[in-house]
Write a protein that holds these residues in place. Structure first.
Motif: not given
Length: 140
Positions: A99-123
């Motif tokens: 079976r291929y396990r695809r976590p439910k919160n994967r897309r949300w987690l990627r977006r959160a990490v992307g936003v956090a990286l953008l915020a750190v880069l902006a600072v």
């Protein structure tokens, strides 16, 4: 010391021989694998049991196997339909057991990490501009 072209060819030939021996060893290991042998034996046993169960059911109900058209599967006999899953690295999963396990919160987690990286880069960019003197804000 410099490596001569003949030494380089010799090393390449030795490496090719080692790779081939390793490949052949792995193939023999796969063929002699107990897990593979058990899987084959269980598949044969399952086919035998299915055939015996069908013939017993046909004798009990009085129905003949020839009455059912060829290729027509009973609902119990229908195999699971799962297409191959292509992973991000290109590996194609074909096994119905795997079976291929695809976590439910994967897309949300990627977006959160992307936003956090953008915020750190902006600072960091703002701090660099402030230190360089390009941005000087007068508060009063």
């Amino acid at each position: 010391m410099a490596v001569s072209p003949l030494e380089l060819l010799q090393r390449q030939a030795e490496s090719a021989v080692r790779r081939e021996v390793s490949r052949q060893t792995a193939q023999v290991r796969r063929q002699l694998s107990l897990v593979d042998q058990v899987r084959q034996m269980s598949r044969r046993a399952e086919q035998t049991l299915d055939g015996a169960a069908r013939s017993a059911a046909a004798r009990l109900t009085g129905a003949d196997e020839a009455q059912r058209p060829a290729g027509d599967l009973a609902p119990d006999d229908a195999p699971e339909q799962e297409g191959p899953v292509v992973c991000a690295d290109g590996y194609v999963r074909r096994s119905p057991v795997q079976r291929y396990r695809r976590p439910k919160n994967r897309r949300w987690l990627r977006r959160a990490v992307g936003v956090a990286l953008l915020a750190v880069l902006a600072v960091l960019l703002a701090m660099a501009l402030w230190r360089s003197g390009l941005i000087r804000m007068r508060l009063f």
